[in-house]
Design a protein around this motif. Sequence first.
Motif, PDB file in Angstrom:
ATOM      1  N   TRP A  87       3.657   6.251  -2.522  1.00  0.00           N
ATOM      2  CA  TRP A  87       2.815   5.083  -2.800  1.00  0.00           C
ATOM      3  C   TRP A  87       1.381   5.448  -2.415  1.00  0.00           C
ATOM      4  O   TRP A  87       1.139   5.929  -1.303  1.00  0.00           O
ATOM      5  N   SER A 122       8.671  -5.010   4.881  1.00  0.00           N
ATOM      6  CA  SER A 122       7.905  -6.013   4.136  1.00  0.00           C
ATOM      7  C   SER A 122       8.863  -7.044   3.560  1.00  0.00           C
ATOM      8  O   SER A 122       9.945  -6.694   3.081  1.00  0.00           O
ATOM      9  N   LEU A 180       2.112  -0.741   8.431  1.00  0.00           N
ATOM     10  CA  LEU A 180       1.759   0.685   8.356  1.00  0.00           C
ATOM     11  C   LEU A 180       0.448   0.936   9.102  1.00  0.00           C
ATOM     12  O   LEU A 180       0.298   1.922   9.822  1.00  0.00           O
ATOM     13  N   ARG A 205       1.905 -12.623   3.267  1.00  0.00           N
ATOM     14  CA  ARG A 205       1.661 -11.442   4.093  1.00  0.00           C
ATOM     15  C   ARG A 205       2.613 -11.392   5.291  1.00  0.00           C
ATOM     16  O   ARG A 205       2.209 -11.571   6.442  1.00  0.00           O
ATOM     17  N   ASP A 216       9.477   3.427   5.879  1.00  0.00           N
ATOM     18  CA  ASP A 216       8.857   2.350   5.119  1.00  0.00           C
ATOM     19  C   ASP A 216       9.977   1.639   4.364  1.00  0.00           C
ATOM     20  O   ASP A 216      10.647   2.237   3.517  1.00  0.00           O
ATOM     21  N   ASN A 250       8.966   4.442  -3.905  1.00  0.00           N
ATOM     22  CA  ASN A 250       7.802   4.074  -4.720  1.00  0.00           C
ATOM     23  C   ASN A 250       6.865   5.280  -4.758  1.00  0.00           C
ATOM     24  O   ASN A 250       6.384   5.691  -3.715  1.00  0.00           O
ATOM     25  N   GLY A 257       2.270  -8.347   6.195  1.00  0.00           N
ATOM     26  CA  GLY A 257       2.946  -7.562   5.167  1.00  0.00           C
ATOM     27  C   GLY A 257       3.325  -6.168   5.652  1.00  0.00           C
ATOM     28  O   GLY A 257       3.138  -5.800   6.820  1.00  0.00           O
ATOM     29  N   GLY A 258       3.865  -5.400   4.701  1.00  0.00           N
ATOM     30  CA  GLY A 258       4.228  -4.020   5.014  1.00  0.00           C
ATOM     31  C   GLY A 258       2.987  -3.166   5.228  1.00  0.00           C
ATOM     32  O   GLY A 258       2.978  -2.246   6.059  1.00  0.00           O
ATOM     33  N   THR A 259       1.917  -3.480   4.509  1.00  0.00           N
ATOM     34  CA  THR A 259       0.676  -2.706   4.658  1.00  0.00           C
ATOM     35  C   THR A 259       0.136  -2.854   6.077  1.00  0.00           C
ATOM     36  O   THR A 259      -0.269  -1.868   6.704  1.00  0.00           O
ATOM     37  N   ALA A 303      10.244  -1.424   2.252  1.00  0.00           N
ATOM     38  CA  ALA A 303       9.593  -2.515   1.526  1.00  0.00           C
ATOM     39  C   ALA A 303      10.536  -3.188   0.532  1.00  0.00           C
ATOM     40  O   ALA A 303      10.179  -4.187  -0.080  1.00  0.00           O
ATOM     41  N   TYR A 304      11.755  -2.627   0.371  1.00  0.00           N
ATOM     42  CA  TYR A 304      12.641  -3.122  -0.699  1.00  0.00           C
ATOM     43  C   TYR A 304      14.070  -3.320  -0.201  1.00  0.00           C
ATOM     44  O   TYR A 304      15.025  -3.046  -0.930  1.00  0.00           O
ATOM     45  N   SER A 356       7.565  -9.061   1.234  1.00  0.00           N
ATOM     46  CA  SER A 356       6.864  -9.456   0.009  1.00  0.00           C
ATOM     47  C   SER A 356       7.832  -9.558  -1.159  1.00  0.00           C
ATOM     48  O   SER A 356       7.806 -10.518  -1.924  1.00  0.00           O
ATOM     49  N   LYS A 357       8.689  -8.547  -1.299  1.00  0.00           N
ATOM     50  CA  LYS A 357       9.553  -8.492  -2.482  1.00  0.00           C
ATOM     51  C   LYS A 357      10.872  -9.224  -2.263  1.00  0.00           C
ATOM     52  O   LYS A 357      11.276 -10.016  -3.104  1.00  0.00           O
TER      53      LYS A 357
END
Length: 393
Positions: free
Chosen positions: A128, A241, A105, A252, A209, A181, A100-102, A211-212, A243-244
């Motif tokens: 975030w 990421s 990072l 992940r 970052d 975020n 994932g993005g986490t 994520a979107y 995820s979205k």
Amino acid sequence: MFNETKPAPPDSILGLTEAFRADSNPAKVNLGVGIYKDEQGATPIMAAVKVAEKHLLETQTTKSYLPIPGSPAYSAVVQKLLFGSDSSVFDRARTCHTPGGTGALRVGGDFIKKLNPNATVWVSTPTWANHKGVFGAAGLNIADYRYYDAATNGLDFSAMKADLENVPAGDIVLLHVCCHNPTGVDLEATGWAELASIAKTKGWIPFFDFAYHGFADGLEQDRAAFTPFIDAGIEFFVANSYSKNFGLYNERTGGLTVVAETADAVDAAFSHVKKTIRTNYSNPSNHGGAIVSTILESAELTQQWETELAEMRVRIHSMRKKLVDGIKNHGIDRDFGYIVEQRGMFSYSGLSDENVQALRDKSIYVVGGGRINVAGLTPSNIDAVCAAVADVL
Ligand code: PMP
């Protein structure tokens, strides 16, 4: 070891979901955690993902380990999606598949700590919540730069630039590419060239970052932020990421991309990224990355995925309008028009912590600070949410 241990405080966002689950009110609404909901309030598996999974089930022959950075096919499609297939950056960019993005990072944070242990990571105010958690856990110093202007519910770009002019060379600046975020407030397209010029002059390193991707204005428009940084020839990181935008939350699936000034420099740097991964989780799990590669290597599946992604983007945008109109229709004069200008899943709604608590008493769950997950609004809950917001204001 554990007898004297005090429990850790619950995570501010995931803790809210626990409280939501425990609420027995059938009309409860969760506008907390950032997951996309369709018109029916479900978070479905995308059709393109289902087709890719079926194909994988039929054709996969082994569950043997992946290389430390993941499959080369995945890294290639990630880079093309990030930068566009005609980008000039590929020679000096290397990508690994992260949880994932986490995970991206954190791998980036550990890598920075190894190469420049005294580096400070600068994050926007607000950001975030997990950014500080992740980079702090990697042992890095953290500092804030100004970003959101509560007076205008928009971006304070002058203050942001003034702060970034004072970031020392070698420090890291975390930038949300789009769909910021928690605020939903993004830079204007022209702002990125100004930041690239400050980064180049001052010598700090952007850490994007992303994520979107595709949730703000479209795949191409959202990635345009990178162009001035690539043109400036500087080093940077991207944590992305899926995820979205692929709906692969629990698979992940993300990536860390390191861009250096030269091809030789990137290979040396990436060898340390691989060491970081090896000592964290050794190598990534396969399934999510294989889904993404299968989709992005097929023109037909890519088309299907892009159509589904556009539907999500359009739906969220329409809920923003309905929220603003609905609050007004419930007799509130205050102008919430800025919510329509914000991008992505989140909105810094302008609701106070007292409003948030009062909504919670009505079984509507919003993160402290007033962050609303607009993607959690649906035709069946929007009117109740607008009525409740009007009631608590
Ligand atoms: N960065 C930002 C800005 C996010 O909003 C999120 C997800 N909420 C992440 C990173 C982490 O993404 P993932 O769930 O893929 O770890």
